[in-house]
Design an enzyme around this catalytic site. Structure first.
Site, mmCIF file in Angstrom:
data_model
loop_
_atom_site.group_PDB
_atom_site.id
_atom_site.type_symbol
_atom_site.label_atom_id
_atom_site.label_comp_id
_atom_site.label_asym_id
_atom_site.label_seq_id
_atom_site.Cartn_x
_atom_site.Cartn_y
_atom_site.Cartn_z
ATOM 1 N N HIS A 1 -5.861 0.381 1.679
ATOM 2 C CA HIS A 1 -4.015 -0.054 2.255
ATOM 3 C C HIS A 1 -4.216 -0.657 0.192
ATOM 4 O O HIS A 1 -5.201 -0.717 -0.087
ATOM 5 C CB HIS A 1 -4.687 -1.429 2.741
ATOM 6 N N CYS B 1 1.567 1.832 2.690
ATOM 7 C CA CYS B 1 0.889 0.473 2.127
ATOM 8 C C CYS B 1 -0.591 1.653 1.581
ATOM 9 O O CYS B 1 -1.192 0.722 1.065
ATOM 10 C CB CYS B 1 0.886 -0.113 2.138
ATOM 11 N N GLN C 1 -7.258 -4.624 10.015
ATOM 12 C CA GLN C 1 -7.027 -4.366 10.647
ATOM 13 C C GLN C 1 -8.001 -4.145 12.015
ATOM 14 O O GLN C 1 -7.942 -3.651 13.042
ATOM 15 C CB GLN C 1 -7.445 -2.520 10.527
ATOM 16 N N ASP D 1 -12.324 -5.476 3.909
ATOM 17 C CA ASP D 1 -10.816 -5.193 4.097
ATOM 18 C C ASP D 1 -10.943 -5.017 5.940
ATOM 19 O O ASP D 1 -10.549 -4.548 6.518
ATOM 20 C CB ASP D 1 -10.035 -4.608 3.693
ATOM 21 N N LYS E 1 -1.906 -10.598 12.301
ATOM 22 C CA LYS E 1 -2.465 -8.680 12.618
ATOM 23 C C LYS E 1 -2.663 -9.079 13.871
ATOM 24 O O LYS E 1 -3.103 -8.539 14.981
ATOM 25 C CB LYS E 1 -2.792 -8.139 12.512
#
Lengths: 147, 409
Positions: free
Chosen positions: B121, B364, B201, B198, B224
């Site tokens: 991302h 993104c 997600q 990261d 999220k």
């Protein structure tokens, strides 16, 4: 089906310009080149124009994007050909007003032609930027040339 | 896990959009919020809104307890060793920027390498580009396999003894692929590099254990995972955080302030300059309670099931391309696709007329779009409140989209 509403967006003439774009390509000897993209969606356009004695004599576009952005670019290149810079910019203002759902100046000297088909985009706020991309590129190029 | 009961807890889902019941398939962009989270934030503002860490008064104490209580919930949620390792941030982007700006700039120099992948991302690309520019370090990209996954062979090839930072996403927001973080971390550590994950997600969908992953930093976003926007967290190993300088200076983060020199609070507060995101943290705490009540393993299983169902049904649509691994056990609840001859924007507009919310664009992840050789894609993403019935609606919406566009031509 609630697609009736969609028909105000995807008019036949828009689809025709999308499938059979006019003035697609690059003017190798173009006097003005503008690259612009829509960073939120990835649409991009390269606009080349020839300006002689204050008149847009030719214009082509290249790039990729959705039906609205590409058909709008096709219509725009058609519309500005042969126009004086100030008239092309005036047309751009009318188009911008149209997209914002404002009353636009129906100047008798300027024939909107196919462009009127894009009126429905105003009802789809998420798509207005698609329609205005090519016009912004044109404005940028001509404004710079005018200075 | 009873999806019908879960749906009852999400007020927003019970509405019509463009004359059709809302089908929300954009949770990878942001998830919807259960009533518990909405009420927790509401209660804070109605009953005990106050600044934290300073008030002697009762409301101040309640607010501090709420805020610090939420930190403990995050700690447990990711299995960090101590609350010193859990910093509240604005979200994943801020978390990753903090690592890049603080650790990255202080520890890298010319000749050093930062390794990221093509699927990252933008928030896990640009902070490293900036660090590379500022320090003279080199930014290297891990290639992807044909199906978009990362191979450990490539990791071993790309990560060298010059590599100081490896920064990889846990789950791809486009391909849905779940990356082998634990194994990649091992390779990073063998080469003396630190591992930055990261987790934007992954944290909403799979059980996170930062000690088991052994990563050095882990970033997540509250919004999220059923929490409010504007709150997230950065996990960092204590011995690294201790050596790092804050990147924001001001109130809240100081110990002693002199005319020309100041000292910082201890961890984690030295990284939390300014009045913190109190309501957001309390909301995130309520979201974590909610997710744990449902059970992360149940959520993960539900999403695997939905992804498998969606891939099976969507592959029956002629002219539809699905990106990422074909094996649904390798992916989270994200299905990114394109329909032949119809631009993803147009797909999203037609689906929206049917009440179906999907994302269209580059998500993104422009380098990944380039790798896939597409300018944009459409994406349906699922969460614990989605159903197979909604996927059926998506599929019939896609068939209608095709018909609509073949009719107008």
């Amino acid at each position: 089906m609630s697609f009736n509403n969609l028909d105000t967006l995807y008019r036949q003439v828009i689809m025709d310009h999308y499938k059979n774009p006019r003035n697609k390509g690059v003017l190798e000897d173009g006097s003005l080149t503008v690259n612009m993209n829509n960073p939120t969606c990835g649409d991009r356009i390269q606009l080349t124009m020839n300006v002689e004695d204050g008149i847009v004599t030719d214009s082509r576009f290249d790039g990729e994007g959705c039906s609205i952005s590409m058909s709008s670019a096709s219509m725009m290149t058609q519309a500005i050909k042969g126009k004086k810079i100030e008239d092309a910019l005036k047309l751009s203002k009318i188009f911008s007003d149209m997209m914002q759902g404002k009353e636009y100046d129906e100047d008798d000297s300027i024939d909107l032609g196919d462009i009127e088909a894009l009126q429905g985009v105003a009802k789809f706020p998420a798509r207005i930027k698609c329609a205005t991309l090519a016009w912004k590129a044109m404005e940028k190029g001509l404004n710079e040339d005018n200075q | 896990m009873n999806v019908r009961e879960i749906r009852e807890l999400f007020p927003i889902l019970h509405q019509e959009v463009n004359g059709n019941p809302l089908v929300y398939l954009d949770s990878a962009a942001t998830s919807q919020k259960p009533v518990q989270v909405i009420e927790a934030v509401d209660r804070y503002y109605r009953e005990y809104n106050s600044n934290v860490h300073r008030g002697v008064h009762t409301l101040g104490t309640r607010a501090t307890d709420g805020y610090e209580g939420a930190r403990e919930k995050v700690r447990k949620f990711i299995n960090a060793k101590s609350i010193e390792e859990v910093i509240f941030t604005r979200g994943t982007t801020t978390s990753l920027n903090t690592v890049a700006a603080s650790y990255g700039r202080a520890n890298l120099s010319e000749g050093d390498e930062i390794v990221i992948s093509y699927m990252e991302h933008h928030s896990n690309i640009i902070p490293w580009q900036q660090v590379a520019k500022a320090t003279g370090a080199t930014l290297k990209y891990l290639p992807l396999q044909e199906d978009g996954s990362i191979s450990l062979e490539d990791v071993k090839e790309t990560v060298t003894s010059n590599t100081k930072i490896v920064a990889i996403m846990h789950v791809s927001n486009v391909l849905g692929v779940i990356n082998p973080i634990k194994e990649i971390t091992k390779v990073a550590h063998e080469n003396g590099a630190i591992m930055v994950v990261d987790g934007a997600q992954s944290a909403p969908h799979i059980k996170i254990d930062v000690q088991d992953l052994d990563c050095d930093f882990f970033a997540l976003s509250g919004h999220k995972m059923c929490g409010p926007t504007g709150i997230g967290a950065l996990y960092g190993k204590k011995h690294l955080l201790e050596k790092m300088e804050p990147i924001e200076f001001g109130g809240e983060m100081i110990d002693f302030v002199g005319l020309y020199e100041s000292t910082w609070k201890e961890l984690p507060w030295k990284f939390e300059g300014g009045t913190p995101i109190i309501a957001g943290a309390i909301g995130l705490g309520a979201a974590i309670d909610f997710l744990q009540e449902v059970g992360l393993e149940n959520i993960e299983a539900h999403e695997h099931k939905l992804a498998a169902y969606a891939m099976e049904k969507m592959s029956t649509v002629e002219g539809l391309t699905i990106y990422g691994p074909k094996d649904s056990s390798q992916r989270a609840g994200v299905v990114t696709f394109n329909l032949n001859d119809v631009h993803p924007h147009d797909v999203a507009t037609v689906l929206d007329a049917e009440g179906i919310a999907v994302r269209a664009g580059h998500h993104c992840a422009q380098p990944l779009m380039k790798w896939l050789n597409v300018s944009a894609t459409a994406r349906a993403s699922f969460y614990l409140y989605n159903t197979e019935d909604e996927i059926d609606k998506l599929v019939s919406g896609l068939i209608k989209t095709k018909e609509y566009f073949s009719d107008v031509f």
